[in-house]
Design a protein around this motif. Structure first.
Motif, PDB file in Angstrom:
ATOM      1  N   GLU A  78      -0.852   8.227  -5.189  1.00  0.00           N
ATOM      2  CA  GLU A  78      -1.835   9.294  -4.974  1.00  0.00           C
ATOM      3  C   GLU A  78      -1.148  10.637  -4.779  1.00  0.00           C
ATOM      4  O   GLU A  78      -1.614  11.662  -5.302  1.00  0.00           O
ATOM      5  CB  GLU A  78      -2.728   8.973  -3.778  1.00  0.00           C
ATOM      6  CG  GLU A  78      -3.772  10.056  -3.539  1.00  0.00           C
ATOM      7  CD  GLU A  78      -4.844   9.686  -2.545  1.00  0.00           C
ATOM      8  OE1 GLU A  78      -5.649  10.582  -2.194  1.00  0.00           O
ATOM      9  OE2 GLU A  78      -4.911   8.516  -2.123  1.00  0.00           O
ATOM     10  N   GLU A  84       0.128   4.933  -1.787  1.00  0.00           N
ATOM     11  CA  GLU A  84       0.254   6.251  -1.159  1.00  0.00           C
ATOM     12  C   GLU A  84       1.113   7.170  -2.019  1.00  0.00           C
ATOM     13  O   GLU A  84       0.774   8.345  -2.228  1.00  0.00           O
ATOM     14  CB  GLU A  84       0.890   6.106   0.227  1.00  0.00           C
ATOM     15  CG  GLU A  84       0.038   5.352   1.241  1.00  0.00           C
ATOM     16  CD  GLU A  84       0.819   5.007   2.504  1.00  0.00           C
ATOM     17  OE1 GLU A  84       1.947   5.544   2.669  1.00  0.00           O
ATOM     18  OE2 GLU A  84       0.319   4.216   3.320  1.00  0.00           O
ATOM     19  N   ARG A  85       2.210   6.644  -2.506  1.00  0.00           N
ATOM     20  CA  ARG A  85       3.104   7.440  -3.357  1.00  0.00           C
ATOM     21  C   ARG A  85       2.420   7.801  -4.672  1.00  0.00           C
ATOM     22  O   ARG A  85       2.602   8.909  -5.200  1.00  0.00           O
ATOM     23  CB  ARG A  85       4.400   6.665  -3.618  1.00  0.00           C
ATOM     24  CG  ARG A  85       5.217   6.402  -2.359  1.00  0.00           C
ATOM     25  CD  ARG A  85       6.312   5.382  -2.608  1.00  0.00           C
ATOM     26  NE  ARG A  85       7.451   5.947  -3.306  1.00  0.00           N
ATOM     27  CZ  ARG A  85       8.552   6.391  -2.709  1.00  0.00           C
ATOM     28  NH1 ARG A  85       8.654   6.352  -1.393  1.00  0.00           N
ATOM     29  NH2 ARG A  85       9.566   6.873  -3.422  1.00  0.00           N
ATOM     30  N   THR A 140       0.816  -1.216   0.000  1.00  0.00           N
ATOM     31  CA  THR A 140       0.000   0.000   0.000  1.00  0.00           C
ATOM     32  C   THR A 140       0.847   1.263   0.000  1.00  0.00           C
ATOM     33  O   THR A 140       0.346   2.339  -0.343  1.00  0.00           O
ATOM     34  CB  THR A 140      -0.938   0.018   1.215  1.00  0.00           C
ATOM     35  OG1 THR A 140      -0.163  -0.081   2.419  1.00  0.00           O
ATOM     36  CG2 THR A 140      -1.912  -1.153   1.164  1.00  0.00           C
ATOM     37  N   ARG A 192      -7.250   2.331  -2.529  1.00  0.00           N
ATOM     38  CA  ARG A 192      -6.943   2.661  -1.139  1.00  0.00           C
ATOM     39  C   ARG A 192      -8.194   2.690  -0.255  1.00  0.00           C
ATOM     40  O   ARG A 192      -8.092   2.924   0.952  1.00  0.00           O
ATOM     41  CB  ARG A 192      -6.225   4.011  -1.064  1.00  0.00           C
ATOM     42  CG  ARG A 192      -4.885   4.054  -1.783  1.00  0.00           C
ATOM     43  CD  ARG A 192      -4.124   5.323  -1.443  1.00  0.00           C
ATOM     44  NE  ARG A 192      -3.728   5.296  -0.025  1.00  0.00           N
ATOM     45  CZ  ARG A 192      -3.361   6.378   0.661  1.00  0.00           C
ATOM     46  NH1 ARG A 192      -3.362   7.575   0.077  1.00  0.00           N
ATOM     47  NH2 ARG A 192      -3.009   6.282   1.925  1.00  0.00           N
ATOM     48  N   ARG A 202      -7.376   5.971  -5.554  1.00  0.00           N
ATOM     49  CA  ARG A 202      -8.233   6.162  -4.384  1.00  0.00           C
ATOM     50  C   ARG A 202      -9.179   4.984  -4.195  1.00  0.00           C
ATOM     51  O   ARG A 202      -9.486   4.595  -3.061  1.00  0.00           O
ATOM     52  CB  ARG A 202      -9.008   7.477  -4.518  1.00  0.00           C
ATOM     53  CG  ARG A 202      -8.147   8.698  -4.241  1.00  0.00           C
ATOM     54  CD  ARG A 202      -8.916  10.005  -4.380  1.00  0.00           C
ATOM     55  NE  ARG A 202      -8.213  11.101  -3.712  1.00  0.00           N
ATOM     56  CZ  ARG A 202      -8.627  12.366  -3.716  1.00  0.00           C
ATOM     57  NH1 ARG A 202      -9.740  12.707  -4.362  1.00  0.00           N
ATOM     58  NH2 ARG A 202      -7.929  13.297  -3.080  1.00  0.00           N
TER      59      ARG A 202
END
Length: 415
Positions: free
Chosen positions: A172, A169-170, A165, A205, A202
């Motif tokens: 997004e 994050e990177r 994950t 995530r 998104r």
């Protein structure tokens, strides 16, 4: 500088002629380009283009092998170059398969992120509204999404093992910055590309409201963003095409997959394949399938330079549909996912309960994103969230690529 043996052998006949004529032949190796030369603003576009090319090669590897594991295609013969290994035929992705998938994908991420840093250093404050920086950030976003969808664990530049994950994050963060830079540069095209990319991340995530909001900004038919491929070298061919182009490979087939019968009964143009009257079988026997199998070759990528979708407006409608389905709005979800089918004059999916609705969504995503390197990520996400509904049976099959031995044995943080 001293020539290599191979270079010497190539040059020997020419050298003999030159010496006979009394000429002085010298060969000079200029060496690699110095890093300082890349700080020239005129070089930045080439750096960004290289990051995109690296992503294309990384996607080439995972999209093909991932398609075999998720049964988007089945093996039709060869297990060597451009083939599907015996273990991959059984759905096993092993650390000792070699590091090609990992190396290509990690290089794409590093090249894009390094390019972002260099552009900011070279341009300073002027980078904040520079379209070249926006494009570099977009490649960083898609490269990290690609890793997050397809790989089991995250490792950044020789660091420790982290959750996959972290890639998302990177991704997004890169897309969010790309939206800001493209907006400041008044580049609506790159802004929309970054918005569509962020919508998909998104969703991965679990930020359904954010994903739906981004998706709602992207139109249907008017938007698609593709990874180009080229005919310059084999590494730049569309790998899925080349492995089934009969030149000489007939390594995979649509025969026996869900898409085989589905295409026959619906004629859905999104999952096209064909067959030959004279060449009926793949290029070798397939142990896992009991011998030779019929060769039904995909035609979604009809030529070596066929591009591959990275994001599309129709994918956005499926993101909206999934968000509605999680909110238990079954009628709203079905209306969204059937928009594309209506546009194609296909019979809409129907559902009277959540299980049927999830089945329809899973099938429709498989059809819309067929052979685009996205299926492993979907299967892993749905399994982790325990989403209901029928789908391809993945029992006993891997849902991600592991860290390869080449990284495990050389990275001291993984020992």
């Amino acid at each position: 500088m001293t020539m290599t043996l191979r270079a010497f052998v190539r040059m020997a006949p020419v050298a003999a002629l030159a010496l006979a004529a009394g000429c002085d032949l010298q060969v000079t190796n200029p060496g690699p380009v110095q890093a300082a030369f890349l700080n020239d603003p005129a070089a930045l576009t080439a750096i960004v283009n290289g990051a995109g090319r690296d992503l294309g090669e990384g996607l080439n590897w995972t999209a093909y092998t991932g398609a075999a594991v998720t049964r988007e295609v089945l093996p039709a013969g060869s297990t060597g170059a451009f083939g599907i290994t015996v273990r991959q035929q059984l759905g096993v992705l092993s650390p000792d398969d070699g590091g090609d998938w990992w190396n290509q994908a990690q290089r794409a991420r590093w090249t894009a992120e390094s390019g972002v840093r260099r552009i900011k250093e070279v341009l300073g404050a002027a980078a904040n509204n520079n379209a070249t920086l926006a494009q570099a950030l977009i490649w960083a976003g898609y490269s990290n999404r690609h890793l997050g969808e397809n790989f089991c664990d995250c490792v950044i530049d020789g660091g420790p093992r982290q959750s996959y994950t972290v890639y998302l994050e990177r991704a997004e963060a890169a897309f969010t910055e790309a939206i800001a830079v493209a907006t400041a540069a008044n580049n609506a095209t790159l802004r929309d590309v970054a918005t569509a990319g962020r919508a998909s991340v998104r969703l991965l995530r679990g930020n359904l409201s954010g994903a739906s909001a981004d998706a709602g900004l992207i139109t249907n038919n008017a938007f698609v963003y593709r990874m180009p491929y080229f005919v310059n070298t084999v590494d730049q061919y569309n790998r899925i095409n080349w492995a089934s182009a009969n030149q000489p490979y007939r390594a995979h087939t649509v025969w026996g997959t869900f898409y085989d019968n589905y295409r026959r009964t619906t004629r859905d143009p999104r999952v096209p394949f064909d067959s030959s009257l004279t060449i009926r079988f793949g290029d070798a026997a397939v142990t896992s399938l009991g011998g030779q199998v019929r060769w039904f070759f995909q035609t979604k990528y009809p030529v070596r330079e066929s591009p591959m979708n990275l994001s599309s407006g129709w994918e956005m409608r499926l993101i909206e549909a999934e968000a509605l389905l999680v909110a238990n709005d079954i009628p709203g979800a079905m209306a969204r996912l059937n928009l594309r089918r209506t546009a194609l004059n296909l019979a809409p999916w129907t559902a009277t309960n959540a299980t049927e609705a999830w089945t329809a969504l899973k099938r429709e995503r498989g059809i819309e994103l067929w052979l685009e390197g996205r299926r492993l990520g979907d299967f892993r996400r749905w399994a982790a969230l325990n989403r209901p509904g029928d789908q391809e049976n993945m029992t006993g099959r891997n849902l991600c690529f592991p860290i390869p031995l080449s990284e495990l044995e050389t990275n001291p943080n993984l020992r």
